[in-house]
Design an enzyme around this catalytic site. Structure first.
Site, PDB file in Angstrom:
ATOM      1  N   GLU A 159       0.847  -1.217   0.000  1.00 46.48           N
ATOM      2  CA  GLU A 159       0.000   0.000   0.000  1.00 46.48           C
ATOM      3  C   GLU A 159       0.877   1.261   0.000  1.00 46.48           C
ATOM      4  O   GLU A 159       0.522   2.297   0.554  1.00 46.48           O
ATOM      5  CB  GLU A 159      -0.923  -0.017   1.228  1.00 46.48           C
TER       6      GLU A 159
HETATM    7  N1  COS Z   1      -4.793  12.426  -4.892  1.00 49.79           N
HETATM    8  C1  COS Z   1      -5.200  12.945  -6.068  1.00 49.79           C
HETATM    9  N2  COS Z   1      -4.342  13.171  -7.089  1.00 49.79           N
HETATM   10  C2  COS Z   1      -3.047  12.888  -6.895  1.00 49.79           C
HETATM   11  C3  COS Z   1      -2.554  12.355  -5.685  1.00 49.79           C
HETATM   12  C4  COS Z   1      -3.499  12.129  -4.659  1.00 49.79           C
HETATM   13  N3  COS Z   1      -3.109  11.630  -3.476  1.00 49.79           N
HETATM   14  N4  COS Z   1      -1.228  12.150  -5.778  1.00 49.79           N
HETATM   15  C5  COS Z   1      -0.875  12.565  -7.017  1.00 49.79           C
HETATM   16  N5  COS Z   1      -1.982  13.002  -7.674  1.00 49.79           N
HETATM   17  C6  COS Z   1      -2.026  13.547  -9.048  1.00 49.79           C
HETATM   18  C7  COS Z   1      -1.164  14.792  -9.088  1.00 49.79           C
HETATM   19  O1  COS Z   1      -1.912  15.929  -8.746  1.00 49.79           O
HETATM   20  C8  COS Z   1      -0.736  14.821 -10.539  1.00 49.79           C
HETATM   21  O2  COS Z   1      -1.805  15.323 -11.301  1.00 49.79           O
HETATM   22  P1  COS Z   1      -1.577  16.200 -12.629  1.00 49.79           P
HETATM   23  O3  COS Z   1      -1.115  15.206 -13.648  1.00 49.79           O
HETATM   24  O4  COS Z   1      -2.920  16.751 -12.933  1.00 49.79           O
HETATM   25  O5  COS Z   1      -0.548  17.222 -12.300  1.00 49.79           O
HETATM   26  C9  COS Z   1      -0.584  13.339 -10.875  1.00 49.79           C
HETATM   27  O6  COS Z   1      -1.405  12.630  -9.936  1.00 49.79           O
HETATM   28  C10 COS Z   1       0.849  12.859 -10.772  1.00 49.79           C
HETATM   29  O7  COS Z   1       1.284  13.058  -9.449  1.00 49.79           O
HETATM   30  P2  COS Z   1       2.813  13.061  -8.995  1.00 49.79           P
HETATM   31  O8  COS Z   1       3.609  13.934  -9.940  1.00 49.79           O
HETATM   32  O9  COS Z   1       2.884  13.363  -7.561  1.00 49.79           O
HETATM   33  O10 COS Z   1       3.226  11.539  -9.286  1.00 49.79           O
HETATM   34  P3  COS Z   1       4.585  10.777  -9.014  1.00 49.79           P
HETATM   35  O11 COS Z   1       4.931   9.981 -10.194  1.00 49.79           O
HETATM   36  O12 COS Z   1       5.611  11.702  -8.459  1.00 49.79           O
HETATM   37  O13 COS Z   1       4.171   9.674  -7.900  1.00 49.79           O
HETATM   38  C11 COS Z   1       3.745   8.754  -5.740  1.00 49.79           C
HETATM   39  C12 COS Z   1       3.634   9.952  -6.698  1.00 49.79           C
HETATM   40  C13 COS Z   1       5.172   8.310  -5.501  1.00 49.79           C
HETATM   41  C14 COS Z   1       3.157   9.281  -4.435  1.00 49.79           C
HETATM   42  C15 COS Z   1       2.883   7.582  -6.286  1.00 49.79           C
HETATM   43  O14 COS Z   1       3.480   7.018  -7.427  1.00 49.79           O
HETATM   44  C16 COS Z   1       2.658   6.499  -5.249  1.00 49.79           C
HETATM   45  O15 COS Z   1       1.803   6.610  -4.373  1.00 49.79           O
HETATM   46  N6  COS Z   1       3.430   5.390  -5.340  1.00 49.79           N
HETATM   47  C17 COS Z   1       3.207   4.243  -4.491  1.00 49.79           C
HETATM   48  C18 COS Z   1       2.239   3.328  -5.141  1.00 49.79           C
HETATM   49  C19 COS Z   1       1.638   2.380  -4.167  1.00 49.79           C
HETATM   50  O16 COS Z   1       1.191   2.759  -3.089  1.00 49.79           O
HETATM   51  N7  COS Z   1       1.611   1.114  -4.561  1.00 49.79           N
HETATM   52  C20 COS Z   1       1.028   0.097  -3.764  1.00 49.79           C
HETATM   53  C21 COS Z   1      -0.070  -0.528  -4.544  1.00 49.79           C
HETATM   54  S1  COS Z   1      -0.973  -1.644  -3.609  1.00 49.79           S
HETATM   55  S2  COS Z   1       0.189  -3.215  -3.460  1.00 49.79           S
END
Ligand code: COS
Length: 389
Positions: free
Chosen positions: A345
């Protein structure tokens, strides 16, 4: 329910790796499956706090059963809940406990960098053709309904991702290799394969192509308190075993509990568990109250509760001494189950990234920019704090 049905089965399910079908039946009879589903679809209209309370108690008895339950709530994302036909079709079986859910985001080469996924879903008339491979699918072999993230517009990268509901048995979709995991062994964790798998457009989550990455992020934000609750239950359960053992085991003529060194350990463990509980409940309440930016508090709950679970269960093994290291005793399972909570997660490193970015955003809102100099802290400048003559 957890004491009566889960605890007596925990060790056997861990050894055999068998899914707890009997426990699912018990959950059904207690009307605990899909409690978050609105009453008109057969659920109880409960919120994230209620999910967390159930997950905590199940995990206190068995961390594997806790996550098996929690993963079903991943279908509680905003968009399908706003789509009437999908709600009508998919929610009642989840509420009845006849449909189990799995969440397909990660791939072999796409884990923390979730936006780099490579599975494609290319439009063909009113259908989409899915090709690719998913990894770390919790519930994979037992689920009947899968949320699958795929690129509908590969040129747009993460902005071209859409989410699909894929049903078990769809031609071209198969559940692959099961992982031989360290903990949560009752839950099957599988790979998923898609080879020219045809899915109708009516199964695009929320009925709208695109926005899949955002949907995944929002789903994870709302699901992280559930994993935090799993960790909390494991920490609480580990603490209780440690207390029991420490009050019975005698060394140097007295119970080990009577030694101050052990009491201090237990005091720290209990304090950490209680602090984790407050953060888990606070994050869940924030989601239930409809607070807008919940990603920071959800990540805080996840990181704190899961680090606590790892620490407390490791200390509990320590308190059991050599017995703690043996499978004859219940405690080592808590430590094995706890480890994954720091990983899935979103790893705890990703959670810290989410918290750090939220802090940066808040600071920007506070100061209007990030170029912070000493003038931003007038109370601390020499003029505001004149030194003595
Ligand atoms: N809620 C709504 N929108 C979101 C958001 C959130 N929590 N987090 C990011 N976004 C949106 C951003 O606003 C951005 O939108 P725009 O394209 O309109 O600008 C887009 O998504 C991309 O966001 P960001 O640039 O922050 O993406 P990154 O590639 O830097 O990744 C992380 C962000 C690392 C936080 C994300 O990839 C992540 O959560 N990774 C872990 C995945 C995970 O939990 N996997 C487990 C799966 S279950 S086994």
């Amino acid at each position: 329910m957890a004491e009566k049905f889960v605890r007596p089965r925990a060790a056997e399910l861990d050894r055999s790796g068998e899914y707890g079908w009997d426990i699912l039946e018990a959950l059904k009879s207690y009307r605990l499956t899909g409690i978050w589903i609105p009453e008109e679809y057969g659920g109880q209209g409960a919120g994230v706090l209620d999910i967390c309370l159930v997950v905590e108690q199940l995990s206190r008895a068995c961390g594997g059963i806790g996550v098996a339950y929690a993963v079903n709530a991943s279908a509680r994302s905003d968009r399908p809940r706003r789509h009437p036909e999908q709600k009508q079709k998919y929610l009642p079986p989840i509420a009845a406990g006849t449909a189990l859910i799995a969440f397909g985001l990660s791939e072999k080469a796409s884990g923390s960098d979730a936006g780099s996924l490579r599975t494609t879903a290319i439009r063909d008339g009113s259908d989409f053709i899915l090709n690719g491979h998913k990894k770390w699918n919790t519930n994979g072999a037992v689920a009947s309904t899968f949320t699958v993230y795929a690129l509908t517009d590969p040129d747009k990268g993460m902005r071209g991702i859409s989410a699909f509901i894929v049903e078990k048995g769809t031609p071209g979709f198969s559940v692959g290799k099961r992982e031989d995991t360290m903990g949560i062994r009752t839950v099957p964790v599988n790979e998923l394969d898609f080879v020219d798998c045809r899915v109708p457009e009516s199964q695009v989550v929320g009925g709208k192509e695109g926005g899949g990455f955002r949907n995944a992020m929002m789903t994870l934000d709302r699901a992280r308190p559930g994993v935090a609750a799993q960790a909390l239950g494991l920490a609480q359960g580990g603490l209780e075993w440690a207390l029991r053992y420490a009050s019975e085991r005698r060394q140097f003529g007295q119970t080990v509990m009577s030694h101050q060194a052990i009491q201090f350990m237990l005091a720290d463990m209990a304090t950490q568990v209680e602090a984790a509980r407050q953060l888990v409940y606070t994050s869940a309440r924030a989601i239930d109250a409809g607070v807008k930016n919940i990603n920071k508090i959800a990540a805080m709950a996840k990181v704190f509760a899961t680090d606590t679970a790892m620490k407390v269960t490791t200390d509990a093994v320590q308190l059991f001494g050599g017995y703690g290291y043996c499978r004859d005793y219940p405690i080592e399972k808590y430590m094995r189950d706890a480890k994954i909570t720091q990983i899935y997660e979103g790893t705890n490193q990703v959670q810290r990234l989410v918290i750090g970015r939220a802090l940066t955003r808040e600071l920007k809102e506070l100061t209007g920019h990030l170029d912070v100099t000493v003038e931003h802290f007038p109370d601390f400048t020499p003029a505001a704090n004149p030194t003595e003559e």
